[in-house]
Motif scaffolding. Structure first.
Motif, short mmCIF file in Angstrom:
data_model
loop_
_atom_site.label_atom_id
_atom_site.label_comp_id
_atom_site.label_asym_id
_atom_site.label_seq_id
_atom_site.Cartn_x
_atom_site.Cartn_y
_atom_site.Cartn_z
N VAL A 82 -17.57 -30.39 6.59
CA VAL A 82 -17.62 -29.41 7.67
C VAL A 82 -16.63 -28.31 7.34
O VAL A 82 -15.52 -28.59 6.89
CB VAL A 82 -17.25 -30.04 9.03
CG1 VAL A 82 -17.27 -29.00 10.14
CG2 VAL A 82 -18.17 -31.20 9.37
N PHE A 83 -17.02 -27.04 7.53
CA PHE A 83 -16.08 -25.95 7.35
C PHE A 83 -16.48 -24.77 8.23
O PHE A 83 -17.61 -24.67 8.70
CB PHE A 83 -15.95 -25.52 5.88
CG PHE A 83 -17.23 -25.12 5.22
CD1 PHE A 83 -17.60 -23.78 5.14
CD2 PHE A 83 -18.06 -26.06 4.65
CE1 PHE A 83 -18.77 -23.40 4.51
CE2 PHE A 83 -19.24 -25.68 4.01
CZ PHE A 83 -19.60 -24.35 3.95
N LEU A 84 -15.52 -23.87 8.44
CA LEU A 84 -15.71 -22.73 9.35
C LEU A 84 -15.50 -21.43 8.59
O LEU A 84 -14.53 -21.26 7.86
CB LEU A 84 -14.70 -22.82 10.50
CG LEU A 84 -14.78 -21.73 11.56
CD1 LEU A 84 -16.09 -21.81 12.34
CD2 LEU A 84 -13.60 -21.83 12.54
N LEU A 85 -16.45 -20.50 8.78
CA LEU A 85 -16.39 -19.17 8.18
C LEU A 85 -16.20 -18.15 9.31
O LEU A 85 -17.06 -18.03 10.18
CB LEU A 85 -17.67 -18.88 7.41
CG LEU A 85 -17.91 -19.78 6.20
CD1 LEU A 85 -19.39 -19.82 5.83
CD2 LEU A 85 -17.08 -19.33 5.01
N PRO A 86 -15.11 -17.40 9.32
CA PRO A 86 -14.88 -16.43 10.39
C PRO A 86 -15.66 -15.14 10.17
O PRO A 86 -16.26 -14.93 9.11
CB PRO A 86 -13.37 -16.19 10.31
CG PRO A 86 -13.05 -16.38 8.88
CD PRO A 86 -13.97 -17.48 8.39
N ALA A 87 -15.63 -14.27 11.16
CA ALA A 87 -16.29 -12.97 11.04
C ALA A 87 -15.69 -12.19 9.87
O ALA A 87 -14.47 -12.19 9.67
CB ALA A 87 -16.11 -12.19 12.34
N GLY A 88 -16.57 -11.56 9.10
CA GLY A 88 -16.13 -10.78 7.95
C GLY A 88 -16.17 -11.54 6.64
O GLY A 88 -16.04 -10.94 5.57
N SER A 89 -16.35 -12.84 6.69
CA SER A 89 -16.34 -13.63 5.46
C SER A 89 -17.64 -13.44 4.68
O SER A 89 -18.70 -13.20 5.25
CB SER A 89 -16.12 -15.11 5.78
OG SER A 89 -17.14 -15.58 6.64
N VAL A 90 -17.54 -13.56 3.38
CA VAL A 90 -18.68 -13.40 2.46
C VAL A 90 -18.77 -14.64 1.59
O VAL A 90 -17.76 -15.11 1.05
CB VAL A 90 -18.52 -12.15 1.58
CG1 VAL A 90 -19.67 -12.03 0.59
CG2 VAL A 90 -18.40 -10.89 2.43
N HIS A 91 -19.98 -15.19 1.44
CA HIS A 91 -20.13 -16.35 0.55
C HIS A 91 -21.59 -16.51 0.15
O HIS A 91 -22.48 -15.79 0.62
CB HIS A 91 -19.60 -17.62 1.23
CG HIS A 91 -20.54 -18.22 2.23
ND1 HIS A 91 -20.90 -19.54 2.23
CD2 HIS A 91 -21.21 -17.67 3.29
CE1 HIS A 91 -21.74 -19.79 3.21
NE2 HIS A 91 -21.93 -18.68 3.87
N ARG A 92 -21.83 -17.49 -0.71
CA ARG A 92 -23.18 -17.91 -1.06
C ARG A 92 -23.13 -19.36 -1.54
O ARG A 92 -22.04 -19.91 -1.79
CB ARG A 92 -23.76 -17.03 -2.17
CG ARG A 92 -23.13 -17.27 -3.54
CD ARG A 92 -23.91 -16.59 -4.64
NE ARG A 92 -23.29 -16.82 -5.95
CZ ARG A 92 -23.80 -16.41 -7.10
NH1 ARG A 92 -24.93 -15.73 -7.10
NH2 ARG A 92 -23.18 -16.65 -8.24
N PRO A 97 -16.09 -16.41 18.96
CA PRO A 97 -14.92 -17.21 19.32
C PRO A 97 -14.42 -16.97 20.74
O PRO A 97 -13.70 -17.80 21.30
CB PRO A 97 -13.87 -16.80 18.28
CG PRO A 97 -14.35 -15.50 17.72
CD PRO A 97 -15.85 -15.55 17.79
N ALA A 98 -14.84 -15.86 21.35
CA ALA A 98 -14.47 -15.61 22.75
C ALA A 98 -15.01 -16.69 23.68
O ALA A 98 -14.48 -16.90 24.77
CB ALA A 98 -14.96 -14.23 23.18
N LEU A 99 -16.08 -17.37 23.25
CA LEU A 99 -16.60 -18.48 24.04
C LEU A 99 -15.56 -19.56 24.29
O LEU A 99 -15.61 -20.26 25.30
CB LEU A 99 -17.79 -19.13 23.33
CG LEU A 99 -19.21 -18.59 23.56
CD1 LEU A 99 -20.20 -19.40 22.73
CD2 LEU A 99 -19.59 -18.64 25.03
#
Length: 304
Positions: A69-79, A95-97
């Motif tokens: 399990v992992f978390l990618l925040p806004a703005g992150s780039v991956h493939r 995340p405001a939720l």
């Protein structure tokens, strides 16, 4: 990372209801590599259910597999590349939720591991890689599917149901995840194996002795650890699983005796008593209410 090949993912295009910033997708892959993409304005929580792949960003390349399990925040780039029998859930959210319940979430043991990102550039931001054992993963998948159902059906009160189900899912994850470099507890692995045995064929006449023997544990140790992991005794876990399967079958024209047999109850009267104990109604009462109001299926499922 070639800029021309970068896909920009935005909430407006991915979320079915932009006023309720929570969405879940299940992904499987036919190719060995997918394209570079950026999460513009949402967080993505990845729960891997099967197979493995290499998760890449501009500074790192990490092999990920089932149970990670992992978390990618806004703005992150991956493939992903080197994809093999790889499928996973992406839980997308603003995340405001979490803001109203943040003080309580921060008290959970996995919060810092998941939400406090190691130093990096915004494009390479990613939580540390966490793991859950097979038993926990099975429960997480069930919880994710419950949220997906609420998001898809839009039954009355769906936003509240989806929101609180999401919080429960997140709290359960944060209580049970560990850093990937920690070896899973052997006992928990055995309980996960027993859960898989039960879920694969709940019709079998399981006994406590047979289940304990199947995972090479004593009866007393198996009962104790199974209850600690699932919150239910092995017997109650099996009954609840059979009742959940029975609910789905009772939505069909099948007879009550036939449903009882299909889910593992040899005595239809005993099945009816257990069904009433778990749901507050008899199988025939459920069938009648389902014909009048199909949404009752989800209401009853929520209670189990």
């Amino acid at each position: 990372m070639p800029d021309l090949a970068l896909i920009e993912l935005r909430r407006q295009k991915l979320f079915h209801d932009t006023d309720f910033p929570l969405e879940i997708f299940m992904h499987e892959y036919k190719a060995r590599t997918n394209r570079w993409h950026r999460h513009q304005d949402f967080y993505e929580l990845v729960v891997i259910c099967s197979g493995h792949a290499r998760n890449e960003n501009e500074v790192s390349s990490t092999m990920v597999q089932a149970g990670n399990v992992f978390l990618l925040p806004a703005g992150s780039v991956h493939r992903y590349r080197e994809i093999h029998q790889f499928w996973h859930y992406n839980v997308l959210f603003d995340p405001a939720l979490l803001t109203p319940n943040l003080p309580m979430l921060k008290q959970l043991p996995g919060y810092r591991m998941l939400f406090q990102m190691p130093p990096s550039t915004p494009e390479a931001a990613c939580s540390q890689l966490l793991s859950v054992d097979e038993g926990i993963l099975a429960h997480l998948i069930a919880q994710i599917e419950q949220i997906r159902s609420e998001l898809a059906l839009h039954a009355p009160g769906w936003q509240a149901a989806a929101y609180f189900s999401f919080l429960y899912f997140l709290a359960y994850l944060l209580r049970n995840c560990t850093p990937r470099n920690l070896r899973p507890d052997a006992t928990i692995q055995k309980i996960g194996k027993a859960i898989r045995m039960i879920e694969e064929d709940s019709r079998k006449p399981y006994t406590l002795e047979k289940l304990a023997r199947g995972v090479h544990m004593s009866v007393s140790s198996f009962r104790h650890h199974f209850t600690a992991v699932t919150g239910l005794s092995p017997g109650n876990f099996l009954i609840k699983l059979r009742i959940r399967k029975a609910l789905l079958l009772l939505c069909s024209p099948a007879s009550i005796s036939r449903v009882a047999e299909q889910v593992g109850f040899q005595d239809s009267n005993y099945f009816a008593r257990q069904f009433r104990n778990q749901t507050g109604m008899t199988p025939s009462e459920f069938q009648k209410k389902y014909r009048e109001t199909p949404a009752i299926l989800h209401t009853v499922m929520d209670k189990l």
